[in-house]
Design a protein around this motif. Structure first.
Motif, PDB file in Angstrom:
ATOM      1  N   MET A  38       4.876   6.303  11.046  1.00 32.45           N
ATOM      2  CA  MET A  38       3.765   5.401  10.863  1.00 32.45           C
ATOM      3  C   MET A  38       3.329   5.430   9.408  1.00 32.45           C
ATOM      4  O   MET A  38       3.475   6.439   8.736  1.00 32.45           O
ATOM      5  N   LYS A  39       2.804   4.312   8.972  1.00 38.54           N
ATOM      6  CA  LYS A  39       2.367   4.181   7.581  1.00 38.54           C
ATOM      7  C   LYS A  39       0.945   3.635   7.532  1.00 38.54           C
ATOM      8  O   LYS A  39       0.503   2.918   8.421  1.00 38.54           O
ATOM      9  N   LEU A  40       0.263   3.980   6.449  1.00 39.34           N
ATOM     10  CA  LEU A  40      -1.039   3.403   6.126  1.00 39.34           C
ATOM     11  C   LEU A  40      -0.844   2.564   4.877  1.00 39.34           C
ATOM     12  O   LEU A  40      -0.528   3.096   3.808  1.00 39.34           O
ATOM     13  N   VAL A  41      -0.996   1.258   5.023  1.00 40.94           N
ATOM     14  CA  VAL A  41      -0.881   0.346   3.890  1.00 40.94           C
ATOM     15  C   VAL A  41      -2.288   0.040   3.413  1.00 40.94           C
ATOM     16  O   VAL A  41      -3.131  -0.416   4.183  1.00 40.94           O
ATOM     17  N   THR A  42      -2.538   0.330   2.148  1.00 38.14           N
ATOM     18  CA  THR A  42      -3.838   0.067   1.534  1.00 38.14           C
ATOM     19  C   THR A  42      -3.632  -0.960   0.430  1.00 38.14           C
ATOM     20  O   THR A  42      -2.817  -0.749  -0.471  1.00 38.14           O
ATOM     21  N   ALA A  43      -4.360  -2.058   0.527  1.00 47.88           N
ATOM     22  CA  ALA A  43      -4.248  -3.114  -0.482  1.00 47.88           C
ATOM     23  C   ALA A  43      -5.613  -3.327  -1.125  1.00 47.88           C
ATOM     24  O   ALA A  43      -6.624  -3.435  -0.434  1.00 47.88           O
ATOM     25  N   VAL A  55      -5.084 -13.219   3.325  1.00 47.82           N
ATOM     26  CA  VAL A  55      -4.326 -12.034   3.719  1.00 47.82           C
ATOM     27  C   VAL A  55      -4.404 -11.837   5.236  1.00 47.82           C
ATOM     28  O   VAL A  55      -3.389 -11.593   5.896  1.00 47.82           O
ATOM     29  N   ARG A  56      -5.597 -11.958   5.797  1.00 50.53           N
ATOM     30  CA  ARG A  56      -5.759 -11.784   7.240  1.00 50.53           C
ATOM     31  C   ARG A  56      -4.917 -12.808   8.005  1.00 50.53           C
ATOM     32  O   ARG A  56      -4.240 -12.463   8.971  1.00 50.53           O
ATOM     33  N   GLU A  57      -4.928 -14.054   7.555  1.00 48.86           N
ATOM     34  CA  GLU A  57      -4.138 -15.097   8.209  1.00 48.86           C
ATOM     35  C   GLU A  57      -2.635 -14.854   8.076  1.00 48.86           C
ATOM     36  O   GLU A  57      -1.870 -15.184   8.976  1.00 48.86           O
ATOM     37  N   ALA A  58      -2.211 -14.262   6.974  1.00 55.65           N
ATOM     38  CA  ALA A  58      -0.795 -13.969   6.772  1.00 55.65           C
ATOM     39  C   ALA A  58      -0.328 -12.805   7.653  1.00 55.65           C
ATOM     40  O   ALA A  58       0.839 -12.749   8.042  1.00 55.65           O
ATOM     41  N   LEU A  59      -1.248 -11.887   7.964  1.00 52.75           N
ATOM     42  CA  LEU A  59      -0.890 -10.723   8.782  1.00 52.75           C
ATOM     43  C   LEU A  59      -0.888 -11.028  10.280  1.00 52.75           C
ATOM     44  O   LEU A  59      -0.180 -10.378  11.047  1.00 52.75           O
ATOM     45  N   ALA A  60      -1.657 -12.013  10.709  1.00 57.13           N
ATOM     46  CA  ALA A  60      -1.788 -12.322  12.137  1.00 57.13           C
ATOM     47  C   ALA A  60      -0.446 -12.617  12.818  1.00 57.13           C
ATOM     48  O   ALA A  60      -0.181 -12.080  13.896  1.00 57.13           O
ATOM     49  N   PRO A  61       0.434 -13.445  12.234  1.00 56.24           N
ATOM     50  CA  PRO A  61       1.713 -13.715  12.904  1.00 56.24           C
ATOM     51  C   PRO A  61       2.617 -12.491  13.059  1.00 56.24           C
ATOM     52  O   PRO A  61       3.530 -12.499  13.866  1.00 56.24           O
ATOM     53  N   ILE A 118       8.490   0.165  11.212  1.00 54.59           N
ATOM     54  CA  ILE A 118       9.335  -1.027  11.276  1.00 54.59           C
ATOM     55  C   ILE A 118       8.671  -2.261  10.643  1.00 54.59           C
ATOM     56  O   ILE A 118       9.351  -3.181  10.210  1.00 54.59           O
ATOM     57  N   LEU A 119       7.341  -2.273  10.559  1.00 53.97           N
ATOM     58  CA  LEU A 119       6.624  -3.437  10.025  1.00 53.97           C
ATOM     59  C   LEU A 119       6.288  -3.336   8.533  1.00 53.97           C
ATOM     60  O   LEU A 119       5.743  -4.285   7.968  1.00 53.97           O
ATOM     61  N   VAL A 120       6.594  -2.226   7.904  1.00 54.85           N
ATOM     62  CA  VAL A 120       6.144  -1.989   6.525  1.00 54.85           C
ATOM     63  C   VAL A 120       6.582  -3.102   5.571  1.00 54.85           C
ATOM     64  O   VAL A 120       5.756  -3.674   4.855  1.00 54.85           O
ATOM     65  N   ASP A 121       7.859  -3.420   5.548  1.00 52.41           N
ATOM     66  CA  ASP A 121       8.348  -4.429   4.597  1.00 52.41           C
ATOM     67  C   ASP A 121       7.730  -5.798   4.852  1.00 52.41           C
ATOM     68  O   ASP A 121       7.383  -6.516   3.905  1.00 52.41           O
ATOM     69  N   GLN A 122       7.575  -6.174   6.119  1.00 55.51           N
ATOM     70  CA  GLN A 122       6.996  -7.474   6.452  1.00 55.51           C
ATOM     71  C   GLN A 122       5.524  -7.541   6.048  1.00 55.51           C
ATOM     72  O   GLN A 122       5.067  -8.561   5.522  1.00 55.51           O
ATOM     73  N   VAL A 123       4.779  -6.464   6.275  1.00 58.55           N
ATOM     74  CA  VAL A 123       3.366  -6.434   5.916  1.00 58.55           C
ATOM     75  C   VAL A 123       3.197  -6.503   4.401  1.00 58.55           C
ATOM     76  O   VAL A 123       2.372  -7.262   3.888  1.00 58.55           O
ATOM     77  N   ILE A 124       3.986  -5.745   3.677  1.00 59.94           N
ATOM     78  CA  ILE A 124       3.914  -5.766   2.214  1.00 59.94           C
ATOM     79  C   ILE A 124       4.228  -7.161   1.685  1.00 59.94           C
ATOM     80  O   ILE A 124       3.517  -7.689   0.819  1.00 59.94           O
ATOM     81  N   GLU A 125       5.258  -7.781   2.203  1.00 56.74           N
ATOM     82  CA  GLU A 125       5.639  -9.124   1.760  1.00 56.74           C
ATOM     83  C   GLU A 125       4.533 -10.134   2.059  1.00 56.74           C
ATOM     84  O   GLU A 125       4.216 -10.990   1.226  1.00 56.74           O
TER      85      GLU A 125
END
Length: 112
Positions: free
Chosen positions: A1-6, A16-22, A68-75
């Motif tokens: 598991m990862k903690l992504v902080t932006a 950002v919130r709208e981009a993460l929802a899908p 598994i979601l790290v790269d997609q969330v960062i992008e």
């Protein structure tokens, strides 16, 4: 598991919130913070007097996600928070060793 902080500009939060929802992101934590980087603050004029603001308002978004979601969330954050101007922010990724959901006592990915 990862903690992504932006750390992002305040007006980019909804994007950002709208981009993460899908991606199926079900929750995130948002904090209003202040800081400076290469911008070094800014100068403003108020009632004819000039003053310098050293710390600029920013938004800190924290998202705990499975590996598994790290790269997609960062992008998604990179695409949605970018203005192309100085001060767009930073993304930090940290390892999470344990997660517990208080209500159900679930642990690990189930707790996310």
């Amino acid at each position: 598991m990862k903690l992504v902080t932006a750390i992002i500009k305040p007006f980019k939060l909804d994007d950002v919130r709208e981009a993460l929802a899908p991606l199926g992101i079900q929750g995130l934590t948002v904090s209003e913070v202040k800081g400076f980087g290469r911008q070094k603050g800014q100068t403003e004029i108020y009632r004819g007097a000039e003053y310098r603001i050293s710390f600029l308002p920013k938004i800190k978004v924290e998202i705990a996600i499975p590996d598994i979601l790290v790269d997609q969330v960062i992008e998604a954050i990179l695409d949605s928070a970018r203005t192309g101007k100085i001060g767009d922010g930073k993304i930090f990724v940290n390892e999470i060793n344990q997660v517990f959901r208080i209500r159900t006592r679930e642990t690990g990915n189930e707790a996310l």
